[in-house]
Design an enzyme around this catalytic site. Structure first.
Site, PDB file in Angstrom:
ATOM      1  N   ARG A   1      -2.542  -1.650  -3.637  1.00 37.39           N
ATOM      2  CA  ARG A   1      -3.497  -0.556  -3.639  1.00 37.39           C
ATOM      3  C   ARG A   1      -3.146   0.361  -4.809  1.00 37.39           C
ATOM      4  NH1 ARG A   1      -3.170   4.927  -0.171  1.00 37.39           N
ATOM      5  NH2 ARG A   1      -5.175   5.839  -0.765  1.00 37.39           N
TER       6      ARG A   1
ATOM      7  N   HIS B   1      -9.402   6.737  -1.396  1.00 38.14           N
ATOM      8  CA  HIS B   1      -9.489   6.055  -0.096  1.00 38.14           C
ATOM      9  C   HIS B   1     -10.672   5.094  -0.030  1.00 38.14           C
ATOM     10  CE1 HIS B   1      -7.306   9.778   1.693  1.00 38.14           C
ATOM     11  NE2 HIS B   1      -6.419   8.836   1.437  1.00 38.14           N
TER      12      HIS B   1
ATOM     13  N   GLU C   1      -6.882  -1.622   5.189  1.00 40.14           N
ATOM     14  CA  GLU C   1      -6.917  -1.703   3.741  1.00 40.14           C
ATOM     15  C   GLU C   1      -6.227  -2.965   3.244  1.00 40.14           C
ATOM     16  OE1 GLU C   1      -6.464   2.861   2.319  1.00 40.14           O
ATOM     17  OE2 GLU C   1      -5.080   2.198   3.882  1.00 40.14           O
TER      18      GLU C   1
ATOM     19  N   ASN D   1       0.872  -1.169   0.000  1.00 39.19           N
ATOM     20  CA  ASN D   1       0.000   0.000   0.000  1.00 39.19           C
ATOM     21  C   ASN D   1       0.912   1.222   0.000  1.00 39.19           C
ATOM     22  OD1 ASN D   1      -1.721   2.129   0.536  1.00 39.19           O
ATOM     23  ND2 ASN D   1      -2.770   1.146   2.244  1.00 39.19           N
TER      24      ASN D   1
ATOM     25  N   ARG E   1      -1.538  18.874   0.516  1.00 40.04           N
ATOM     26  CA  ARG E   1      -2.518  19.237  -0.504  1.00 40.04           C
ATOM     27  C   ARG E   1      -3.515  20.246   0.045  1.00 40.04           C
ATOM     28  NH1 ARG E   1      -4.132  13.252  -1.781  1.00 40.04           N
ATOM     29  NH2 ARG E   1      -2.539  12.777  -0.224  1.00 40.04           N
TER      30      ARG E   1
END
Length: 401
Positions: free
Chosen positions: A91, A182, A388, A10, A243
């Site tokens: 991912r 996500h 995840e 990931n 960001r």
């Protein structure tokens, strides 16, 4: 005897998570994370047999260097375990309009992931590095690599949520729309919340907040995503590590026309120099520092308040999108799971919606398991560590069964 195992990579914008696990028995045999990539004192932490080890990697460590460390330094220590790996799951943040479900990776798929890097410049290229490293170091498993896509979870959002108010032909011809990100994490924690609340997933109305270096919030009605904060790219929405999140589009024109910035400069500013990093005037993008200095630093105070205010606005809006029928709110991700102060400040603005935090439960940071932190008889507030890697491993194995 061990079942066939799945290796999961990931690769995020500022970290790399990795694990070797059995997706059938939900058991992780080895897992770890590289943190503080491109910052000072990057380090890798990994755990096997309840034994945790840490190695300092150095300053300004890149994804490529971190992947090399994971494979050449860590995996070589555990040959018996590594030999049981049969599949590798990755991912991938952005699948664009073509990749809408998990897929076995070949050269064509890599090209499509690369093509969609324009929508996820901090992520897709890093995802590809993980794929390439896996194929290089595990050549016998080259055809057993799978891409699990964050954007898949949002593919069936209603049109009113994914369309932008720009000429419709731009959507029809170029597929400019809200894609989200996500999705793997939001899917996992919403399914986990369904079990904790004892509510059927198909009847679950919930808001999930994945807060980390990247941050997003998602509204789920009757088990289906109906809106999310990230858009065409992972730049839109909440305040993030580097960001900007939501801004007036005219900021771009102002920086270009008045300040003389090039498009490349503006993209770099909004992607790599904004968010927490920008509000902290370039000192750090690490939220742990912001929380630590909240009461002693004006920069940290300002940054935390902007972060929490933006998040509270989205929670309020998404409660309306759920027609006010909200079963719970979930916090996950590195910030969502670990910043009690952030949760308290955010939800203190939303008590009119029924959110009331139990401070003793909220500030009990020793409890790393899924837990409720709300006062009795109020809207459930749940902290759920995301997983995840488990979703990626399950999706990966499923393609070969």
């Amino acid at each position: 005897m061990l079942n066939d195992l799945v290796l999961v990579f990931n690769c995020g914008s500022s970290s790399i998570k990795f694990s070797i696990l059995d997706p059938i028995n939900y058991k992780k045999y080895l897992f770890g994370i590289v943190e503080r990539l491109y910052l000072s004192e990057a380090y890798v932490t990994w755990c096997i047999n309840n034994n945790t080890q840490i190695k300092i990697l150095g300053n300004n460590i890149t994804h490529h260097q971190a992947l090399k460390c994971i494979i050449e330094i860590i995996f070589t220590k555990y040959d018996d375990l590594v030999s049981k790996i049969k599949y590798i799951g990755h991912r991938v943040v952005h699948g664009g309009n073509e990749l809408i479900q998990s897929v076995i990776i070949d050269d064509t798929i890599i090209q499509k992931i690369q093509k969609n890097s324009v929508f996820a410049p901090l992520h897709n290229p890093m995802n590809i590095l993980g794929i390439q490293a896996s194929m290089q170091y595990f050549p016998d498993l080259k055809e057993k690599n799978v891409a699990v896509l964050d954007t898949s979870f949002y593919h069936f959002m209603p049109e009113c949520a994914y369309l932008y108010a720009i000429p419709y032909k731009l959507y029809k011809k170029y597929h400019i729309r809200r894609y989200g990100a996500h999705g793997i994490s939001h899917f996992y924690v919403s399914k986990k919340a369904s079990r904790l609340l004892n509510i059927s997933f198909n009847h679950l109305n919930i808001i999930t907040c994945h807060l980390g270096g990247g941050a997003s919030i998602t509204a789920i009605r009757n088990g289906v995503c109906i809106d999310t904060s990230m858009g065409l790219t992972p730049l839109e929405g909440l305040v993030m590590g580097t960001r900007s999140g939501d801004i007036d589009p005219s900021v771009v024109f102002f920086m270009h026309d008045v300040l003389g910035k090039s498009i490349a400069d503006i993209q770099n500013i909004l992607t790599n120099e904004s968010g927490i990093f920008g509000l902290m005037q370039g000192l750090t993008s690490d939220f742990r520092y912001v929380e630590q200095k909240y009461y002693s630093s004006l920069q940290a105070y300002r940054t935390m308040n902007v972060f929490c205010y933006r998040l509270s606005k989205y929670i309020s809006a998404y409660t309306a999108a759920l027609y006010g029928k909200l079963d719970a709110i979930v916090f996950t991700g590195g910030i969502g799971e670990n910043s009690a102060l952030m949760r308290a400040l955010t939800l203190s603005k939303l008590e009119f919606l029924g959110f009331k935090i139990d401070n003793n439960l909220n500030y009990n940071l020793d409890n790393k398991k899924s837990r409720f932190i709300n006062k009795e008889n109020t809207t459930p507030i749940i902290v759920i560590p995301t997983n995840e890697e488990l979703v990626i491993a399950q999706e990966t194995m499923q393609l070969f069964l």
